[in-house]
Design a protein around this motif. Structure first.
Motif, short mmCIF file in Angstrom:
data_model
loop_
_atom_site.label_atom_id
_atom_site.label_comp_id
_atom_site.label_asym_id
_atom_site.label_seq_id
_atom_site.Cartn_x
_atom_site.Cartn_y
_atom_site.Cartn_z
N CYS A 116 0.83 -1.20 0.00
CA CYS A 116 0.00 0.00 0.00
C CYS A 116 0.87 1.25 0.00
CB CYS A 116 -0.92 0.01 1.20
SG CYS A 116 -2.03 1.39 1.12
N ASP A 117 0.48 2.21 -0.85
CA ASP A 117 1.22 3.47 -0.96
C ASP A 117 0.89 4.45 0.15
OD1 ASP A 117 2.54 2.76 -3.22
OD2 ASP A 117 1.11 3.68 -4.59
N THR A 118 -0.11 4.11 0.92
CA THR A 118 -0.47 5.00 2.03
C THR A 118 0.08 4.37 3.31
OG1 THR A 118 -2.46 5.62 0.84
CG2 THR A 118 -2.41 6.15 3.18
N ALA A 254 0.40 1.96 -11.09
CA ALA A 254 0.84 1.68 -9.71
C ALA A 254 1.09 0.19 -9.47
CB ALA A 254 -0.21 2.19 -8.73
N THR A 255 0.29 -0.67 -10.12
CA THR A 255 0.47 -2.11 -9.94
C THR A 255 1.77 -2.57 -10.59
OG1 THR A 255 -1.90 -2.51 -9.89
CG2 THR A 255 -0.52 -4.37 -10.53
N ALA A 256 1.96 -2.18 -11.86
CA ALA A 256 3.14 -2.62 -12.61
C ALA A 256 4.42 -2.15 -11.91
CB ALA A 256 3.09 -2.07 -14.03
N GLN A 274 5.34 0.37 -22.34
CA GLN A 274 4.92 1.58 -21.63
C GLN A 274 4.16 2.53 -22.56
OE1 GLN A 274 7.52 4.15 -18.83
NE2 GLN A 274 7.76 5.15 -20.81
N ARG A 275 3.01 3.01 -22.06
CA ARG A 275 2.29 4.06 -22.80
C ARG A 275 2.52 5.41 -22.12
NH1 ARG A 275 -3.99 3.16 -24.19
NH2 ARG A 275 -4.26 3.65 -21.98
N THR A 276 2.32 5.47 -20.80
CA THR A 276 2.60 6.70 -20.05
C THR A 276 3.44 6.32 -18.83
OG1 THR A 276 0.34 7.39 -20.60
CG2 THR A 276 1.51 8.71 -18.98
N PRO A 277 4.59 6.96 -18.64
CA PRO A 277 5.37 6.63 -17.45
C PRO A 277 4.67 7.12 -16.18
CG PRO A 277 6.55 8.19 -18.88
CD PRO A 277 5.19 8.01 -19.46
N CYS A 392 -2.09 14.17 -11.66
CA CYS A 392 -2.83 13.79 -12.86
C CYS A 392 -3.06 12.28 -12.89
CB CYS A 392 -2.06 14.18 -14.12
SG CYS A 392 -2.24 15.91 -14.56
N LYS A 393 -2.09 11.55 -12.37
CA LYS A 393 -2.21 10.09 -12.30
C LYS A 393 -1.91 9.69 -10.87
CE LYS A 393 -1.04 7.49 -16.04
NZ LYS A 393 -2.17 7.58 -16.94
N ARG A 394 -2.19 8.46 -10.56
CA ARG A 394 -1.88 7.97 -9.23
C ARG A 394 -0.36 8.11 -8.99
NH1 ARG A 394 -4.04 5.54 -4.37
NH2 ARG A 394 -2.21 4.63 -3.42
N GLY A 561 -6.39 9.24 -18.29
CA GLY A 561 -6.39 8.11 -17.37
C GLY A 561 -7.73 8.11 -16.66
N TYR A 562 -7.89 7.20 -15.70
CA TYR A 562 -9.20 7.15 -15.07
C TYR A 562 -9.43 8.32 -14.12
CZ TYR A 562 -7.63 5.02 -10.61
OH TYR A 562 -7.05 4.78 -9.40
N TYR A 563 -8.37 9.10 -13.83
CA TYR A 563 -8.56 10.30 -13.02
C TYR A 563 -9.30 11.40 -13.80
CZ TYR A 563 -5.50 9.08 -9.03
OH TYR A 563 -4.96 8.52 -7.89
P1 NDP Z 1 -3.90 1.61 -14.00
O1 NDP Z 1 -5.23 1.78 -14.64
O2 NDP Z 1 -3.41 2.67 -13.12
O3 NDP Z 1 -2.78 1.33 -15.08
C1 NDP Z 1 -3.03 0.60 -16.26
C2 NDP Z 1 -1.80 0.65 -17.11
O4 NDP Z 1 -2.04 -0.04 -18.34
C3 NDP Z 1 -1.42 2.07 -17.48
O5 NDP Z 1 -0.03 2.19 -17.43
C4 NDP Z 1 -1.95 2.19 -18.91
O6 NDP Z 1 -1.32 3.19 -19.67
C5 NDP Z 1 -1.63 0.79 -19.42
N1 NDP Z 1 -2.33 0.47 -20.66
C6 NDP Z 1 -3.66 0.40 -20.87
N2 NDP Z 1 -3.92 0.11 -22.16
C7 NDP Z 1 -2.73 -0.02 -22.78
C8 NDP Z 1 -2.33 -0.29 -24.10
N3 NDP Z 1 -3.25 -0.49 -25.07
N4 NDP Z 1 -1.01 -0.36 -24.38
C9 NDP Z 1 -0.10 -0.15 -23.40
N5 NDP Z 1 -0.41 0.14 -22.13
C10 NDP Z 1 -1.71 0.21 -21.82
O7 NDP Z 1 -3.99 0.20 -13.20
P2 NDP Z 1 -3.14 -0.30 -11.94
O8 NDP Z 1 -3.57 -1.69 -11.69
O9 NDP Z 1 -1.71 -0.02 -12.10
O10 NDP Z 1 -3.64 0.62 -10.77
C11 NDP Z 1 -5.03 0.82 -10.55
C12 NDP Z 1 -5.23 1.56 -9.26
O11 NDP Z 1 -5.08 0.66 -8.19
C13 NDP Z 1 -4.23 2.65 -8.96
O12 NDP Z 1 -4.51 3.85 -9.61
C14 NDP Z 1 -4.35 2.78 -7.48
O13 NDP Z 1 -5.46 3.58 -7.15
C15 NDP Z 1 -4.61 1.36 -7.08
N6 NDP Z 1 -3.36 0.77 -6.61
C16 NDP Z 1 -2.96 1.17 -5.37
C17 NDP Z 1 -1.82 0.71 -4.85
C18 NDP Z 1 -1.48 1.18 -3.50
O14 NDP Z 1 -0.39 1.17 -3.13
N7 NDP Z 1 -2.41 1.63 -2.67
C19 NDP Z 1 -0.93 -0.21 -5.57
C20 NDP Z 1 -1.46 -0.59 -6.87
C21 NDP Z 1 -2.62 -0.10 -7.36
P3 NDP Z 1 -1.80 4.74 -19.53
O15 NDP Z 1 -1.24 5.22 -18.24
O16 NDP Z 1 -1.26 5.38 -20.70
O17 NDP Z 1 -3.32 4.71 -19.52
#
Ligand code: NDP
Length: 609
Positions: A116-118, A254-256, A274-277, A392-394, A561-563
């Motif tokens: 957890c990030d918190t 955040a997961t990756a 990677q699409r967005t760092p 803008c993103k998590r 993003g979903y934000y």
């Molecule tokens: P995200 O929705 O944040 O990330 C999905 C990833 O997949 C993004 O990098 C996205 O790129 C990429 N993606 C989607 N479609 C494609 C494509 N066609 N080609 C290449 N890349 C693609 O999911 P996560 O599972 O990482 O995280 C979800 C949420 O879970 C977080 O925002 C957070 O709230 C929560 N979380 C919390 C944690 C914690 O510590 N509390 C730890 C992990 C997750 P792009 O960014 O460009 O859309």
């Protein structure tokens, strides 16, 4: 573009225009007309991604009994609501959960490195009530899941719970003032009250990449990690089966960020698409000192919670108890405002905005400089730099992620914002480059912007057969994010239209649980058969929420993003779904505390049949 960083006293010279231009260019590369529609539901070949790989389903007889409170969802929302109900002397509580145990997101997400990030001192609910000391400032998923179990044990929530049970339909029976709960087990349970904590990050989604169905190798989603295939376990033991394998991971959210260091360690070759760092700030995890922990005065967790929420949302406090990346940015903004006011600036929205922008630019510049400092190959480092505002993103916090790119077997495949082009039987195409793979890990996140019924897997029908989806067609409508007109005796547990503190989700839930328990206790004491918000109270609350400037969702200047609805339009619906109390979480909790205590429960009607 020139940016210098430094203490607030010597204000950094920021080429804000140049930076904004770069942010816009990078965002524009990522905009797509299909927005949320780009993602796929796991069907067909991927249908198993919605199944439970961890707990075998054991057949049982259908249930047709009645409980006082049915708690839908055994994640932290259900657990803390159940705990508050028990504390209020309401014992006849039944958790209904699709997974094989409690834990919710922490039941499903068992990927290596999940944490957890918190900070655990504020994220883990009911620490004092359960007598648990977190092992570290930030704790890993197995400890969080165990804490979920601890809450269930401490408050007797296992006693009447049903697991591996998916609700298929929830309907209000006006004749008996009861909820009827239909499930995939053939149950037809009845409940006087229902609480609903189904969570927003629940249903895995897949990237809509042409050819995804045709991949001939192995693949899975991070929320259903396939340890049978990889070897290893959720504690991070070596995934020995990946030795010599070519593994691809799609996504860098955040997961990756958390599982890539483990894949990099164990895979023969790892290709990160990677699409967005992500922005990767410092983690600085450390063990919690037992002597220090035992010296904390009773009531400490509430003090920490209030301190964190206050500082994280721009308020003032004498000290920063949590001291992390979430409070850091807020502290910088505050210090800047104080410095500006000291230098004669007026306290205006412009002063605040400037302080926010300067602090954010400074923070993001540090985050980009950190990439250069850690990643050896300058071209790879450049691709790993995030060009957007931090929120803008998590935001991510990690001390091993960037260093993983220094391994010779780890290859960053940057798609310049476009995403993977297509997948074929043997691997992945990005432009003209084909990467042959044995396994693809989808770190592509969860459905967030889709209707609640689709995400939870069931529809809720209130009075006169009105569905919740219909009632919320133009966005969520509620009183305090909890009570919904037309849906008597139903209580929603979540941050939206309430405190809406995104940096510490569990705090929203614990407080909502307290409110729900107080209302149900009052209904029982009053022998009320029904409790429901009035239409007028609901409407007034929604109008209030719509005035909020603190919408969680909504900056169209951000990278998609979903934000921000994937860069799509932010209409009334998105604003309603993503907003909270206009004065922020701390003010909301003060307000709701008064509302709970004065005994009038303004906006609710308690009715006897
Ligand atoms: P995200 O929705 O944040 O990330 C999905 C990833 O997949 C993004 O990098 C996205 O790129 C990429 N993606 C989607 N479609 C494609 C494509 N066609 N080609 C290449 N890349 C693609 O999911 P996560 O599972 O990482 O995280 C979800 C949420 O879970 C977080 O925002 C957070 O709230 C929560 N979380 C919390 C944690 C914690 O510590 N509390 C730890 C992990 C997750 P792009 O960014 O460009 O859309």
């Amino acid at each position: 573009m020139s940016i210098t960083t430094g203490p607030v006293s010597d204000r950094p010279a920021i080429d804000r225009e140049g930076l904004r231009r770069k942010y816009r260019e990078e965002r524009d590369k990522r905009l797509r007309p299909d927005g949320n529609e780009q993602y796929l539901q796991p069907t067909g070949r991927f249908a198993h991604l919605l199944e439970d790989p961890y707990t075998p389903r054991v057949e049982r007889e259908p249930l047709t009994d009645e409980v006082t409170v049915a708690v839908i969802g055994g994640g932290f929302s259900g657990l803390v609501t159940g705990a508050r109900l028990k504390q209020a002397g309401i014992d006849d509580v039944r958790i209904i959960e699709g997974g094989g145990d409690v834990g919710g997101a922490w039941y499903w997400n068992r990927y290596p490195g999940a944490m957890c990030d918190t900070a655990a001192m504020v994220y883990l609910p009911l620490l004092e009530e359960t007598g648990h000391m977190p092992s570290h400032k930030y704790v890993f998923a197995p400890e969080i899941q165990e804490h979920a179990r601890r809450i269930a044990r401490t408050f007797g929530l296992y006693d009447n719970a049903v697991f591996s049970t998916q609700i298929t339909r929830l309907e209000w029976d006006d004749g008996s003032s009861r909820w009827i709960i239909h499930t995939d087990r053939g149950d037809r349970m009845r409940a006087r009250f229902v609480t609903m904590g189904t969570g927003p990050l629940h249903r895995p989604k897949l990237p809509g990449i042409p050819g995804i169905e045709s991949f001939g190798g192995h693949c899975f989603h991070t929320s259903r990690w396939d340890y049978d295939y990889t070897g290893g376990d959720p504690s991070g033991a070596p995934m020995t089966n990946l030795a010599g394998k070519r593994v691809g991971i799609i996504g860098t959210g955040a997961t990756a960020v958390q599982c890539i260091p483990y894949l990099g360690r164990d895979a023969g070759d790892l290709f990160v698409f990677q699409r967005t760092p992500s922005s990767i700030d410092v983690r600085n995890n450390h063990p919690i000192d037992a002597d220090w922990f035992s010296s904390l005065e009773p009531g400490w967790q509430q003090r920490w919670l209030t301190n964190f929420a206050t500082l994280q949302t721009g308020g003032f406090a004498d000290e920063d108890l949590v001291k992390d990346g979430w409070t850091d940015i807020s502290q910088r903004i505050r210090d800047r405002v104080i410095a500006d006011l000291g230098a004669g600036a007026a306290f205006t929205p412009e002063t605040m905005l400037r302080a926010y922008e300067d602090s954010d630019d400074e923070k993001m510049e540090e985050i980009r400089a950190r990439v250069d400092a850690i990643v050896g190959d300058p071209a790879t480092a450049e691709k790993l730099k995030p060009w957007y505002r931090q929120l803008c993103k998590r935001p991510c916090f990690h001390d091993e992620y960037l260093d993983t790119y220094n391994r010779p077997n780890v290859h960053l495949v940057d798609t310049d914002g476009k995403g993977v082009d297509r997948i074929d039987e043997s691997g992945v195409w990005v432009g003209d480059t084909h990467v042959e793979l044995d396994c693809i890990v989808f770190a592509s996140g969860f459905e967030v912007g889709t209707p609640a019924a689709r995400r939870s897997g069931f529809e809720t029908y209130g009075r006169d057969g009105l569905s919740l989806s219909e009632h919320w067609e133009e966005g969520m409508q509620s009183l305090h994010g909890i009570h919904v007109h037309g849906f008597p005796n139903l209580f929603v547990v979540g941050p939206s239209q309430g405190s809406n503190l995104i940096s510490n989700i569990t705090q929203n839930l614990t407080e909502a649980g307290r409110t729900i328990a107080t209302v149900i206790r009052h209904a029982l004491d009053d022998s009320a058969d029904e409790v429901e918000t009035t239409e007028a109270a609901e409407q007034a609350w929604v109008e209030l929420v719509e005035t909020s400037e603190r919408a969680f969702i909504g900056n169209p200047e951000c990278t998609p993003g979903y934000y921000n609805n994937e860069g799509g339009p932010i209409g009334r619906k998105e604003k309603r779904n993503g907003s909270g109390y206009p004065d922020g979480p701390v003010a909301f909790w003060q307000f709701i505390d008064r509302w709970r205590s004065d005994g009038r429960f303004e906006g609710l009607e308690f009715r006897r049949r």
